[in-house]
Design an enzyme around this catalytic site. Structure first.
Site, PDB file in Angstrom:
ATOM      1  N   HIS A 203     -12.135  -4.720   8.903  1.00 30.04           N
ATOM      2  CA  HIS A 203     -12.563  -4.503   7.514  1.00 30.04           C
ATOM      3  C   HIS A 203     -13.926  -3.829   7.447  1.00 30.04           C
ATOM      4  O   HIS A 203     -14.616  -3.932   6.443  1.00 30.04           O
ATOM      5  CB  HIS A 203     -12.653  -5.833   6.763  1.00 30.04           C
TER       6      HIS A 203
ATOM      7  N   ALA B 272     -11.089   0.355   2.872  1.00 28.94           N
ATOM      8  CA  ALA B 272     -10.632   1.648   3.394  1.00 28.94           C
ATOM      9  C   ALA B 272      -9.510   1.461   4.406  1.00 28.94           C
ATOM     10  O   ALA B 272      -8.558   2.234   4.445  1.00 28.94           O
ATOM     11  CB  ALA B 272     -11.801   2.387   4.030  1.00 28.94           C
TER      12      ALA B 272
ATOM     13  N   PHE C 259      -7.123  -0.481   4.422  1.00 29.05           N
ATOM     14  CA  PHE C 259      -5.797  -0.722   3.842  1.00 29.05           C
ATOM     15  C   PHE C 259      -5.039   0.592   3.657  1.00 29.05           C
ATOM     16  O   PHE C 259      -3.821   0.612   3.555  1.00 29.05           O
ATOM     17  CB  PHE C 259      -5.897  -1.508   2.531  1.00 29.05           C
TER      18      PHE C 259
ATOM     19  N   GLU D  54       0.813  -1.223   0.000  1.00 29.81           N
ATOM     20  CA  GLU D  54       0.000   0.000   0.000  1.00 29.81           C
ATOM     21  C   GLU D  54       0.844   1.269   0.000  1.00 29.81           C
ATOM     22  O   GLU D  54       0.492   2.247  -0.656  1.00 29.81           O
ATOM     23  CB  GLU D  54      -0.949   0.021   1.210  1.00 29.81           C
TER      24      GLU D  54
END
Lengths: 340, 334, 326
Positions: free
Chosen positions: C125, C80, C82, C56
């Site tokens: 998550h 989001a 991540f 990322e």
């Protein structure tokens, strides 16, 4: 890679001297004009040969990104030192209008896309610029400068993996000055602790890694030049470890407002009591070393070298004066440039 | 991969009968558990995101089975096998997956976040590679305590390209921590093949700059894996580390339950089916006469019965008190 | 010409159309364009459409660098959360680079991230984390609640000259809606009044818009007319539309799937208190997620989230009316 002719050698020396003089004037400003420079500055003295040797390999359309230790690159690219000094002094005439300061110089017209003030974070950005260059297909190469400390950041390994995978036209130039702030590299780097060169990290990305004496601009030119040629040919990235010794402390002291700022002694002395290490580095100072070499091989006369030095001193004195005489930005300008 | 290959060589050379049967039993428990979870997911009795390790049980069994309760395992989103092999009770794992108050984590974590302190499963994280720095910290703590505890962290090949991995490996190598990094290389990071992630072919190559012990082994050859890990564990137990063990493995199901698996063609499924670690080890055990067909059937039936009990246990367990959602946000006592 | 397509198809259509319109638009991230049949790959080629490793910091950092170098990257982040792995690039680099350069560069990019997947994905998550990006000058934040907005806001985000966090709601992914064909732009900073009413103003975002509208229908049956406003972008925030509604109704309920103290509603409440206090006839009421990570177990998950019943209860509280027993 082009052979360096006499004129180019003298150009390299001149740029090295300009960087050295500029950095001396930044450092001197803390004494001459207390309070004019705020925040944190980081000097490139000791790394001039590495910087100029690297940039000498570039074409005008090539690009680079660097770290907060960023004064050297734009100087060698032709950025006006008056605008640079004014930026460091926080003036409206500064290169970035006083918004960025010492750590955030940008001169896109000359290919200097900017810096990050956070260790390692410019590496993915330069990699992205190389991705843009790859798909633009105009044979551009991107140089990415960072320090030895950055090579322990995830941003470093993630970026080198992608660059290797996508064969991006980029050269990663790690200026290894053996210290991250006040920590010696063997205290925080498993390769250094094992007595290995940091260029070895390239192995993890199936990428060539080379180590070069960053105090010798011609050696740097050859190593980076070969990597630039490789990148331009589409063969992908290279990691070049350029061993330098920074001759000033990491930065000026960090202190609350009101306490006069200055440059402390180098960490070798201040923290580790290793005066001999530092003095050895001074004896190997790349600027006088290269001057002596050019004079001894007849590329430069003593008179010409002195003339260059006098000219450079004058140029940087003008830059200091320009910065001092320049106005501050209007406070309301703080709300400009928040959104494009 | 399309051409027929001879049957895999015997896997049991490194094992004795008792060990082999123990491994088989663990693998059957994992296999039956996960097959049942797949059914329960289809009927929405477990919800959320479920990642199964069917086809990879050998790694969990051979590695976790050799650890002590006070050795630590960190796992990730595909954690059922590691948890079960490390000793987490089936019924409490099942209850967790069904969101019940008797679950390992009282229903707060679910499939991706199993924790069982008593058995040394200190955690599983849902973000790829997020568990690796945690395991480094655990190994550091073990060293500081002066213990001979070993930390094992499981991750997939996709994790190797993350910054978490490289930052952690540098520190573990620099500090020579008793950490065993176990990469389950199934050739796919989530939905994309390894070739889309890196030019580095083997995970061992990614740690080449550090020169610490690193081996790639066939993760379906449970006997060989058992022996290799035993040697690693012995080193780590004596304070050597870090070490990396790359287990070439395969997941027989999608990345998660419900995955459309558009990439499936590339997986050479038939070949891996032939290399099913459970079938291989069982065939070898029969050939060695440690087990007959009836005994093998009994192992499977025993595991299925235990899983059914776990399902009953989970169904009987109440959902957690709703207020628990707020009560556990902060720790209130030492 | 409007036709019904799902929310996710509307997002993809916008990216596709913008990539066709402007060849500087790039699309990369994990798990995309992995086969030759990928529609983006077929249309735009592997220069502009690329799968990345799970990196990322490199993905978002590269987007910043490519943007500075003249491209318009759209980064597919899926979740989001991540983004949190690369928080420096999101918060400290992308929105600040241009400013510190004194405007010499710009960083036009889109971080496309799904959020709020409260369907048993437990604590890592499921977050509704847009609130934390509202306080970052230089970042814009879009939060589409309908298929049409999903398309129009994505197109606008790609054309914007700034970094934009585009948060799409995972529970709306397959939700169909009328979406105009061809070029369709929804301007940033323009709230949508989803339903008019004179008794109470309900401000809701994302998945909560549907819950607020459902609550409004129930209220209408009780003779209470709610005005439902969807800000659509949190930065810039169309506070004027909200304030003029408050002038009319004098009563406000703010609905937000985020935890209370990281919510957009807390900031909207502050703006209303600052600029519209005299219009208020009762204190502002916020209906948010409870301050906890999202628990896995289904009953607890529902317990922490805002729902129609909680909205109804809040409306009755601000109006001082008794709820009609269900």
């Amino acid at each position: 890679m082009k052979e360096l002719d006499n004129q180019r050698l003298v150009w390299i020396y001149t740029q090295m001297l300009r960087i050295r003089e500029f950095e001396e004037r930044v450092k001197g400003t803390f004494e001459e004009y207390p309070g004019v420079i705020r925040g944190h500055t980081h000097l490139a003295d000791g790394a001039e040969a590495s910087i100029v040797g690297s940039l000498a390999t570039l074409r005008p359309s090539d690009q680079l990104m660097a770290t907060y230790r960023c004064h050297g690159y734009p100087l060698a690219l032709g950025t006006d030192p008056k605008a640079m000094m004014a930026e460091i002094y926080g003036r409206s005439t500064g290169l970035c209008g006083g918004y960025g300061g010492s750590m955030h110089l940008v001169d896109t017209e000359r290919g200097f896309l900017g810096t990050s003030g956070i260790v390692g974070q410019g590496i993915p950005q330069a990699t992205g610029a190389a991705y843009a260059a790859q798909i633009r297909k105009q044979d551009q190469v991107v140089l990415c400068f960072f320090g030895d400390g950055a090579s322990k950041q995830g941003a470093f390994s993630e970026s080198l993996n992608v660059a290797s995978l996508w064969k991006l036209p980029i050269v990663y130039v790690m200026e290894n000055n053996s210290y991250n702030v006040v920590t010696r590299v063997e205290q925080e780097d498993a390769n250094a602790a094992a007595g290995e060169p940091l260029a070895m990290k390239a192995k993890a990305f199936s990428m060539p890694g080379v180590t070069v004496d960053g105090g010798d601009p011609i050696a740097v030119y050859e190593a980076v030049g070969a990597a630039v040629d490789r990148a331009r040919s589409g063969a992908g990235p290279t990691l070049v470890e350029s061993k330098v010794y920074r001759l000033s402390a990491h930065g000026n002291i960090i202190a609350p407002p009101g306490v006069p700022l200055h440059y402390p002694e180098h960490e070798a002395i201040e923290v580790f009591g290793a005066r001999e290490e530092y003095e050895a580095a001074l004896r190997g100072d790349p600027v006088p070393r290269f001057r002596a070499r050019l004079i001894s091989d007849g590329s430069l006369t003593v008179d010409a070298a002195d003339q260059i030095a006098a000219h450079v001193r004058e140029e940087m004195q003008v830059a200091v004066q320009f910065g001092i005489d320049s106005p501050y930005p209007e406070p309301e300008a703080a709300l400009h440039n928040v959104y494009a | 991969m399309g051409t027929p290959t001879p049957p895999p060589a015997s896997t049991s050379a490194e094992l004795d009968g008792e060990t082999a049967l123990g491994l088989l039993r663990t693998m059957w428990r994992i296999r039956c558990f996960e097959e049942r979870v797949a059914q329960l997911k289809r009927t929405l009795q477990v919800h959320g995101l479920i990642h199964l390790s069917i086809g990879g049980e050998g790694v969990a069994a051979a590695i976790c089975g050799q650890l002590r309760d006070d050795d630590t395992v960190y796992s990730g989103h595909r954690a059922h096998g590691h948890a079960i092999a490390k000793g987490a009770p089936l019924d409490r794992v099942m209850a967790e997956l069904m969101g019940r108050s008797d679950g390992l984590c009282r229903g707060l974590g679910g499939s991706m976040h199993l924790v069982d302190r008593a058995h040394g499963l200190l955690g599983a994280t849902g973000v790829v590679a997020g568990n690796i720095p945690l395991a480094v910290g655990n190994a550091l703590a073990a060293r500081l305590r002066g213990s001979d505890q070993v930390t094992v962290v499981f991750f997939g090949d996709g994790a190797v390209q993350t910054g978490y991995f490289s930052e952690s490996v540098n520190l573990a190598a620099l500090w020579e921590l008793p950490l065993i990094l176990v990469c389950e290389n199934n050739g796919f990071a989530e939905f994309t093949p390894r070739s889309a992630h890196t030019t580095v072919e083997r995970v061992c190559d990614a740690v080449a700059p550090y020169r610490f012990p690193c081996q790639s082994v066939d993760g379906t050859d449970v006997g060989a894996l058992f022996a290799v890990f035993a040697a690693d564990l012995d080193l780590a137990r004596r304070g050597r580390g870090p070490l990396l063990l790359e287990c070439m493995t395969h997941r027989r199901r999608g990345h998660y339950e419900g995955d459309q698996e558009a990439y499936r063609d590339a997986l050479a499924d038939a070949e891996w089916q032939r290399r099913d670690p459970l079938a291989r080890l069982q065939a070898d055990a029969i050939a060695q006469r440690w087990l007959d067909e009836a005994g093998a059937g009994a192992l499977e039936q025993g595991a299925r019965a235990e899983v059914e009990q776990a399902v009953s246990f989970a169904r009987a367990s109440p959902f957690p008190a709703l207020e628990l959602a707020g009560e556990l946000v902060y720790a209130s006592e030492r | 010409m409007a036709r019904e397509i799902p929310y996710i198809a509307a997002i993809n259509e916008a990216i596709h159309q913008e990539m066709a319109r402007d060849e500087s638009v790039l699309y990369f991230g994990q798990n995309l364009a992995t086969t030759e049949n990928d529609e983006f790959l077929k249309a735009f080629g592997s220069d502009r459409v690329r799968v990345t490793p799970i990196s990322e910091t490199a993905e978002i950092g590269m987007a910043v660098g490519a943007a500075i170098a003249g491209m318009r990257p759209v980064v597919e982040l899926y979740m989001a959360e991540f983004m949190l792995v690369a928080m420096d690039q999101v918060v400290n680099e992308a929105p600040r680079f241009r400013y510190m350069s004194g405007g010499r560069v710009k960083v036009p990019l889109v971080l496309k991230a799904g959020y709020g997947f409260t369907a048993g994905w437990a604590g890592q998550h499921t977050g509704s984390i847009y609130g934390m990006f509202m306080g970052i000058p230089g970042l814009k934040v879009a939060l589409p609640a309908t298929a049409a907005d999903a398309k129009g806001l994505m197109a606008t985000a790609i054309r914007d000259e700034n970094p934009v966090c585009y948060f799409h709601h995972y529970l709306l992914t397959l939700e169909p809606g009328e979406v105009p064909e061809g070029e369709y732009l929804v301007p940033f900073g323009q709230a949508s009044v989803r339903r008019s009413g004179g008794d109470v103003t309900i401000v809701a975002t994302g998945w909560m818009v549907g819950k607020a509208l459902a609550a409004a229908e129930s209220l209408a049956a009780e003779g209470i007319e709610a005005e439902v406003i969807d800000p659509r972008t949190l930065v810039p925030l169309d506070i004027d539309t909200i304030l003029s509604s408050v002038e009319k109704t004098g009563h406000v309920v703010l609905v937000d799937q985020a935890t209370r103290h990281a919510s957009a509603s807390a900031l909207i409440a502050a703006e209303i208190a600052d600029h519209g206090f005299s219009a208020l006839k009762a204190p502002i009421k916020q209906v948010t997620a409870l301050d906890a990570s999202v628990p896995y177990s289904e009953p607890m998950e529902a317990y922490v989230l805002p729902d129609e019943a909680k909205i109804l209860c809040a409306v009755h509280q601000v109006l001082g009316t008794a709820p009609v027993a269900a």
